[in-house]
Design a protein around this motif. Sequence first.
Motif: not given
Length: 98
Positions: A28-30, A53-57, A92-93
Amino acid sequence: MAKRRNEYISLSDALKEFVNENKLETGMDKVDVRNAWQNLMGNGVNNYTTQVQLRQDTLYVSLSSSVLRQELSYGKEKIVKMLNDELGKEIVKSIVLR
């Protein structure tokens, strides 16, 4: 199989519980991050965005314009802050622009 309850709960609470029990938050976060990118960046940037694309943070953003990539690289910290504010939590970091 989940237990059946006799008390009534709202649909939003039931969906939140379903997401938590089945560990679907990362997926859901992605989706939420991708939608937040489109909302915050607008049509000008979205026309040149090929992949988010979101991978980890870490958020990986592929852009088809090298000029736009360079311009966005100057404001990475601001973009991270805007995305997290839009999402309501710190997901997101860092951002990698490709």
